[in-house]
Design an enzyme around this catalytic site. Structure first.
Site, PDB file in Angstrom:
ATOM      1  N   ASP A 154     116.060  52.373 -26.847  1.00 21.36           N
ATOM      2  CA  ASP A 154     115.220  51.630 -28.436  1.00 21.36           C
ATOM      3  C   ASP A 154     116.597  51.050 -29.538  1.00 21.36           C
ATOM      4  OD1 ASP A 154     113.940  51.356 -30.600  1.00 21.36           O
ATOM      5  OD2 ASP A 154     112.382  52.511 -29.381  1.00 21.36           O
ATOM      6  N   ASP A 170     110.312  43.858 -30.523  1.00 19.34           N
ATOM      7  CA  ASP A 170     109.322  44.007 -32.022  1.00 19.34           C
ATOM      8  C   ASP A 170     109.895  43.433 -33.138  1.00 19.34           C
ATOM      9  OD1 ASP A 170     109.107  46.434 -33.795  1.00 19.34           O
ATOM     10  OD2 ASP A 170     111.077  47.442 -33.504  1.00 19.34           O
ATOM     11  N   ASP A 218     103.768  53.126 -35.869  1.00 17.71           N
ATOM     12  CA  ASP A 218     105.888  54.050 -36.134  1.00 17.71           C
ATOM     13  C   ASP A 218     105.103  55.595 -36.457  1.00 17.71           C
ATOM     14  OD1 ASP A 218     107.018  52.753 -35.010  1.00 17.71           O
ATOM     15  OD2 ASP A 218     108.101  52.093 -37.365  1.00 17.71           O
TER      16      ASP A 218
HETATM   17  C1  DGJ Z   1     109.853  49.850 -35.257  1.00 17.33           C
HETATM   18  C2  DGJ Z   1     109.437  50.512 -33.535  1.00 17.33           C
HETATM   19  O1  DGJ Z   1     108.174  50.414 -34.244  1.00 17.33           O
HETATM   20  C3  DGJ Z   1     110.230  51.852 -33.539  1.00 17.33           C
HETATM   21  O2  DGJ Z   1     108.972  52.303 -32.505  1.00 17.33           O
HETATM   22  C4  DGJ Z   1     111.165  51.654 -33.575  1.00 17.33           C
HETATM   23  O3  DGJ Z   1     111.349  50.935 -32.071  1.00 17.33           O
HETATM   24  C5  DGJ Z   1     112.485  51.320 -34.676  1.00 17.33           C
HETATM   25  N1  DGJ Z   1     111.627  49.525 -34.690  1.00 17.33           N
HETATM   26  C6  DGJ Z   1     113.280  50.650 -33.838  1.00 17.33           C
HETATM   27  O4  DGJ Z   1     114.559  49.752 -34.906  1.00 17.33           O
END
Ligand code: DGJ
Length: 726
Positions: A364, A476, A546
């Site tokens: 990630d 993202d 999240d």
């Molecule tokens: C937001 C995402 O939803 C998370 O899963 C993760 O990837 C973070 N960003 C990383 O900055």
């Protein structure tokens, strides 16, 4: 099937169980009926003219029709229809009148593509027909082609409009919806999603008012707050019965989904790009294509509506290698180590994950530029050699030897002011000259209305994908828009920026999925902040939220499942206590809840006990065996923790031979009743064996009394995997 009765100028669009009827009268394209399947006949008696609206203007002096009292398919502002318009234009003379009248029709087999926009598709052999109705304003020479595609087997109708300036002077569109439906009653409940980051897609159900109820976004994306759909349900409609009308949008930008209870107890639904902030200059000869709207009617309540959308999205929106297929079980590094990893840590968690049966390690945020926190480096998509001196090579080699893939996180649409890219191209972000640039999470949005920016983004990803080391991209998008302006567009075109942004994004995504068909793309926007059919056309799954807390996820996943199939929802087992809420939840409950179709882990597997590792190995095998059923099955929401102390659902394979059911306790009270979970969707004449416990039930037992449930402790849960006895 589409039929046109020329004598009465009536169009009838039939799917297996629904009909949608329109007619042309005095040049206007009127809505007549949408609901359960009709015979083909003369339905004009359904349209009664009552001479209402004495205050509203008539056409042609005082003799003509009163548009304010006519159900219209694509109403325009300016000639007396004073409800929410589908189309509003600014003419060269400064007026905002449009008057669209019927010109011609065309019925096409199959479905034409929408230029540059995501849309439901039809393949060779699919029973899909498309009706195109041309309307024209003879004063301004504005033409509007309304497209209706009828998916006979899926009970789906899709719509969009193409608006062309056939005149000699430029005009401006100030609102161009994808669809309008005028229903002749207003005794509905309106069901929508609301939410925020980590609390997406909560369900809200309220009676429709006399007035306008709008669920919209001006965030620069579909957003966490209101998902782009609207549902009208009969007041008594529940999961299994009752009439439900639903419209969703195949679009990821700013939307407006509205329902307006009218003065004569009618209801107008308008769905499309949010007209607030939207202006589109249409020069002579140009055409504007609206995003697509998807319409579903169900007489089988909310459950029937959802299953219709799920099938349509799985079969005719999601594309590529992973369509109708389970996805790899993955380990995501985010909650395992956030920014704090190096090669050795990734090697450890990756090797451990592979040994436990996982199939993908996703690295990630934090692998690029000098990114050790969220203040820097977006745009600098080169490997951080301090953390990863050998790049991805060693990790990739180790993973591939263990039969595991490698995934990488990107946030391609963003730029950190503290980045080499920003220092080289300060004008590449959305901004308005002379004004401050508001940052969100220390970042700005790149200006994807520019071709050079889109090309740069494509190349940033393509150069990595060409190395062949990357099997998965998590894409993202972590802020809302502000100061929406483009350095390349003249003032009169600044209202086009956000829609042009999405045309740019979609073009980049189309190039990537075409050039790298084996790569699995996952969409993400701080979790589910851009969870829509537009993104699902390119990326078959979305990181749902999240908030990875299993108990919190119950409501989020329930709300998401109103429109979106399990296959599109990524669910991960995270650590306990949970990082967002501190809830302590048993591992089997976290597994049962994460098992939503696209399954993985979001924790450090090296920290699991031997017993937990055994559980992970066994459940990875369960997911591999039943993942295709979860992806393609019919989903039944059985119990809801919006109203009860539990949540439960089951998914049944299309041939009804396998059923996976889950029950979760969200609150345990003293002296609980003898709880049992009634299942749905099974073959009542068959017998099913519970593969975990060995007990055999009849279909009638399972759909009558159901399975017995122990409510022994808070957050306990149970899963049943039932297979038909041959
Ligand atoms: C937001 C995402 O939803 C998370 O899963 C993760 O990837 C973070 N960003 C990383 O900055």
């Amino acid at each position: 099937m589409i039929t046109f009765n020329e004598h009465i100028m009536q169009f009838q669009l039939d799917t297996a169980h629904t009909s949608y009827v329109m007619r042309v009268k005095e040049g206007f394209l009127e809505h007549v009926y949408w609901g359960a399947l009709l015979d083909t006949g003369d339905h004009s008696y359904m349209r009664r003219e009552q001479g209402r609206a004495s205050f509203s203007p008539h056409l042609e002096g005082c003799r003509g029709p009163i548009l304010d009292d006519i159900p219209l398919e694509y109403p325009c502002f300016g000639r007396g229809d004073l409800r929410t318009p589908a189309l509003e234009v600014l003419n060269p003379d400064g007026s905002d009148i449009a008057d669209l009248r019927y010109v011609s029709r065309k019925i096409i087999n199959g479905k034409p593509v929408l230029n540059g926009l995501p849309a439901f598709y039809a393949e060779e052999g699919d029973r899909v027909q498309t009706l195109c109705i041309k309307l024209r304003d003879s004063f301004s020479a504005l033409e509007c082609d309304l497209y209706y595609s009828v998916y006979e087997d899926l009970d789906l109708v899709t719509r969009h409009a193409e608006i062309s300036n056939c005149g000699a002077q430029a005009l401006t569109l100030i609102g161009a919806a994808s669809a309008c439906v005028d229903l002749d009653r207003c005794d509905f409940d309106v069901i929508s999603n609301y939410g925020t980051h980590e609390k997406e897609r909560m369900i809200e159900r309220t009676p429709l008012v006399h007035g306008k109820m709008e669920f919209a976004s001006r965030r620069g994306s579909s957003g966490h707050v209101h998902n782009p759909f609207i549902i009208l349900a009969s007041r008594s409609a529940d999961e299994d019965k009752g009439e439900v009308y639903a419209v969703t949008l195949v679009y990821s930008g700013c939307h407006s989904m509205s329902a307006e209870g009218g003065q004569y107890d009618t209801c107008r639904v308008v769905a499309g790009i949010n007209p607030d902030g939207f202006r589109w200059q249409l020069s002579p000869g140009e055409t504007f294509v609206t995003p697509e709207a998807a319409l579903v009617y169900s007489a089988q309540g909310l459950g029937g509506m959802s299953r219709t959308f799920h099938r349509a999205i799985n079969d005719c929106l999601i594309r590529g290698k992973y369509r109708n297929r389970r996805r790899p079980v993955l380990l995501n590094s985010w909650e395992a180590c956030y920014f704090g990893f190096d090669e050795s840590k990734l090697m450890q968690i990756g090797a451990c994950a592979a040994d436990l049966g996982m199939e993908m390690l996703v690295i990630d945020d934090g692998w690029f530029g000098v990114r050790n926190n969220d203040t820097t480096s977006l745009g600098d998509w080169y490997i951080n050699r301090a953390k990863l001196p050998n790049g991805f090579d060693n990790i990739h080699k180790m993973l591939h030897e263990k039969g595991c893939g490698l995934g990488i996180w990107f946030e391609p649409e963003m730029i950190s002011p503290n980045s080499d890219l920003y220092r080289a191209h300060p004008d590449w972000c959305l901004h308005v000259a002379g004004r401050p640039r508001s940052e969100g999470r220390h970042q700005l949005m790149l200006d994807l209305s520019r071709q050079d920016v889109c090309d740069h983004i494509y190349e940033s990803l393509a150069s990595l994908l060409r190395t062949g080391t990357v099997d998965y991209i998590k894409w993202d998008f972590n802020r809302n828009a502000a100061e929406v302006g483009s350095a390349l567009l003249p003032p009169e075109k600044q209202g086009e920026v956000l829609h042009r942004y999405y045309l740019g994004l979609y073009s980049v995504l189309e190039r990537l999925v075409t050039d790298f068909p084996d790569v699995l793309f996952e969409s993400c926007s701080g979790g589910g902040g851009r969870y829509d059919c537009g993104m699902l056309y390119y990326m078959p799954q979305t990181w749902t939220s999240d908030n990875s807390d299993a108990i919190e996820r119950l409501k989020i996943q329930y709300g998401t499942s109103l429109i979106y199939p399990l296959s599109s929802m990524t669910g991960h087992v995270s650590a306990s206590p949970n990082h967002q809420t501190g809830h302590v939840t048993p591992l089997n409950t976290r597994f049962n809840v994460a098992l939503t179709g696209s399954f993985g882990y979001e924790l450090d597997p090296t920290k699991l006990s031997d017993e937990e590792k055994k559980f992970v190995t066994e459940t990875a095998a369960i997911y591999k065996k039943y993942g295709d059923t979860l992806v393609n099955g019919d989903h039944y929401r059985l119990r809801s923790n919006y109203t009860e102390d539990c949540a439960a659902w089951c998914t049944v394979s299309p041939d009804r031979s396998v059923c996976i059911a889950v029950y979760v306790n969200t609150h345990v009270r003293v002296y609980p009743r003898n709880e049992h979970l009634v299942l749905k969707g099974l073959d009542e004449n068959a017998y099913y064996r519970d593969t975990l416990e060995g007990k055999v039930y009849s279909g009638k037992q399972l759909m009558g009394y159901g399975v017995a449930v122990d409510r022994n402790y808070e957050y306990s849960s149970a899963m049943w995997i039932l297979e038909k006895v041959k």
